[in-house]
Design a protein around this motif. Structure first.
Motif, PDB file in Angstrom:
ATOM      1  N   SER A 170       0.833  -1.206   0.000  1.00  0.00           N
ATOM      2  CA  SER A 170       0.000   0.000   0.000  1.00  0.00           C
ATOM      3  C   SER A 170       0.868   1.256   0.000  1.00  0.00           C
ATOM      4  N   GLU A 171       0.300   2.335  -0.478  1.00  0.00           N
ATOM      5  CA  GLU A 171       1.025   3.600  -0.482  1.00  0.00           C
ATOM      6  C   GLU A 171       1.002   4.214   0.919  1.00  0.00           C
ATOM      7  N   GLY A 172       2.007   5.026   1.199  1.00  0.00           N
ATOM      8  CA  GLY A 172       2.036   5.688   2.489  1.00  0.00           C
ATOM      9  C   GLY A 172       3.255   5.299   3.302  1.00  0.00           C
ATOM     10  N   PRO A 173       3.449   5.935   4.448  1.00  0.00           N
ATOM     11  CA  PRO A 173       4.610   5.658   5.313  1.00  0.00           C
ATOM     12  C   PRO A 173       4.495   4.313   6.025  1.00  0.00           C
ATOM     13  N   VAL A 174       5.600   3.843   6.546  1.00  0.00           N
ATOM     14  CA  VAL A 174       5.620   2.587   7.298  1.00  0.00           C
ATOM     15  C   VAL A 174       4.984   2.776   8.672  1.00  0.00           C
ATOM     16  N   PHE A 175       5.307   3.901   9.296  1.00  0.00           N
ATOM     17  CA  PHE A 175       4.821   4.148  10.649  1.00  0.00           C
ATOM     18  C   PHE A 175       3.678   5.160  10.667  1.00  0.00           C
ATOM     19  N   PHE A 176       2.806   4.997  11.643  1.00  0.00           N
ATOM     20  CA  PHE A 176       1.702   5.921  11.875  1.00  0.00           C
ATOM     21  C   PHE A 176       1.964   6.597  13.212  1.00  0.00           C
ATOM     22  N   LEU A 177       2.067   7.916  13.191  1.00  0.00           N
ATOM     23  CA  LEU A 177       2.293   8.681  14.412  1.00  0.00           C
ATOM     24  C   LEU A 177       1.104   9.597  14.660  1.00  0.00           C
ATOM     25  N   VAL A 235       2.263   8.807  19.675  1.00  0.00           N
ATOM     26  CA  VAL A 235       2.277   7.358  19.775  1.00  0.00           C
ATOM     27  C   VAL A 235       2.753   6.772  18.443  1.00  0.00           C
ATOM     28  N   HIS A 236       3.547   5.701  18.506  1.00  0.00           N
ATOM     29  CA  HIS A 236       4.103   5.057  17.319  1.00  0.00           C
ATOM     30  C   HIS A 236       3.378   3.736  17.047  1.00  0.00           C
ATOM     31  N   LYS A 237       3.028   3.506  15.789  1.00  0.00           N
ATOM     32  CA  LYS A 237       2.412   2.251  15.388  1.00  0.00           C
ATOM     33  C   LYS A 237       2.843   1.936  13.951  1.00  0.00           C
ATOM     34  N   PHE A 238       2.787   0.655  13.584  1.00  0.00           N
ATOM     35  CA  PHE A 238       2.934   0.319  12.175  1.00  0.00           C
ATOM     36  C   PHE A 238       1.639   0.739  11.488  1.00  0.00           C
ATOM     37  N   ARG A 239       1.742   1.344  10.332  1.00  0.00           N
ATOM     38  CA  ARG A 239       0.533   1.787   9.631  1.00  0.00           C
ATOM     39  C   ARG A 239      -0.243   0.571   9.132  1.00  0.00           C
ATOM     40  N   THR A 240      -1.526   0.518   9.482  1.00  0.00           N
ATOM     41  CA  THR A 240      -2.381  -0.598   9.073  1.00  0.00           C
ATOM     42  C   THR A 240      -3.550  -0.145   8.195  1.00  0.00           C
ATOM     43  N   GLY A 276      -5.095   8.707   5.077  1.00  0.00           N
ATOM     44  CA  GLY A 276      -6.295   9.516   5.264  1.00  0.00           C
ATOM     45  C   GLY A 276      -7.321   8.865   6.154  1.00  0.00           C
ATOM     46  N   SER A 277      -7.169   7.565   6.415  1.00  0.00           N
ATOM     47  CA  SER A 277      -8.154   6.839   7.222  1.00  0.00           C
ATOM     48  C   SER A 277      -8.080   7.192   8.698  1.00  0.00           C
ATOM     49  N   GLU A 278      -6.971   7.842   9.105  1.00  0.00           N
ATOM     50  CA  GLU A 278      -6.834   8.188  10.519  1.00  0.00           C
ATOM     51  C   GLU A 278      -7.811   9.279  10.923  1.00  0.00           C
ATOM     52  N   LYS A 279      -8.404   9.955   9.925  1.00  0.00           N
ATOM     53  CA  LYS A 279      -9.390  10.998  10.228  1.00  0.00           C
ATOM     54  C   LYS A 279     -10.731  10.330  10.505  1.00  0.00           C
ATOM     55  N   MET A 280     -10.777   9.649  11.639  1.00  0.00           N
ATOM     56  CA  MET A 280     -11.935   8.837  11.986  1.00  0.00           C
ATOM     57  C   MET A 280     -12.935   9.622  12.809  1.00  0.00           C
ATOM     58  N   VAL A 281     -14.159   9.162  12.792  1.00  0.00           N
ATOM     59  CA  VAL A 281     -15.189   9.751  13.633  1.00  0.00           C
ATOM     60  C   VAL A 281     -14.894   9.372  15.074  1.00  0.00           C
TER      61      VAL A 281
END
Length: 208
Positions: A40-47, A60-65, A69-74
């Motif tokens: 998938s496109e995008g960075p390896v880590f999600f901060l 907080v550090h996580k592997f991007r899953t 743009g999906s992090e903009k959650m309700v």
């Protein structure tokens, strides 16, 4: 044993175990990073900024899953099985909790602990009551009492009660029980532990 001494031991254990895990699984981190980039496109880590102990903000550090743009959650919307926002490799990483491994970095930095209330999004603070805010009296954890008692399969209010219970009744023995239960959660899944508390019967009343 006094609580202060137990918390000092807790920090020592955090450092030793986190460093051991980081070194042991470093080759696996490289493989996971390659798979994330290849699928998938995008960075390896999600901060993402989260409130920690005493509302101190940290990343907080996580592997991007999820897809970009999906992090903009309700607010309050949980990521359940089959969520279209999650990538193929992301489903595996979330199911096995491997996506949380980079938080070892947060633990080593002293922003988190291996065990404690899970850090929520900053927006959640708006809905906190005086009672709920007690969950911020300790460092957030990679796993916690709520996570080994059903987690997202429980109402949010119940998860908060488990977090507050943990803070008010902290002990190294409780940490040990949560850590052992976490192994089962990783292997069998969170849903298998709904209704299976690890506190004594007379204590369960305080979190029900």
């Amino acid at each position: 044993m006094k609580v202060k001494l137990q918390k000092n031991i807790k920090r020592f254990v955090d450092i030793v175990l986190s460093a051991t895990i980081l070194i042991t699984f470093l080759p696996a981190w490289v493989i996971i990073a390659i798979l994330i980039k290849a699928t998938s496109e995008g960075p390896v880590f999600f901060l993402q900024e989260r409130p920690g102990q005493n509302k101190d903000i940290f990343k907080v550090h996580k592997f991007r899953t999820m897809r970009p743009g999906s992090e903009k959650m309700v607010k309050g919307q949980e990521v359940m099985k089959g969520d279209a926002r999650v990538t193929k490799i992301g489903n595996f990483l979330r199911r096995t909790k491997i996506d949380e491994l980079p938080q070892i970095i947060n633990v080593l930095k002293g922003e988190m602990s291996l065990i404690g209330p899970r850090p929520e999004r900053i927006e959640s603070l708006e809905d906190y009551t005086h009672e709920t805010e007690k969950r911020l009296n300790m460092k957030p954890g990679m796993t916690g009492l709520a996570q080994v008692s059903g987690n997202i399969h429980l109402p949010l209010e119940d998860r908060y009660k488990y977090d507050v219970y943990y803070v008010e009744n902290y002990s190294l023995w409780l940490d040990a029980k949560i850590l052992m239960r976490t192994v089962g959660v990783v292997i069998l899944g969170e849903e298998k532990y709904v209704g299976k508390q690890i506190v004594k019967a007379e204590e369960e009343k305080k979190v029900s």
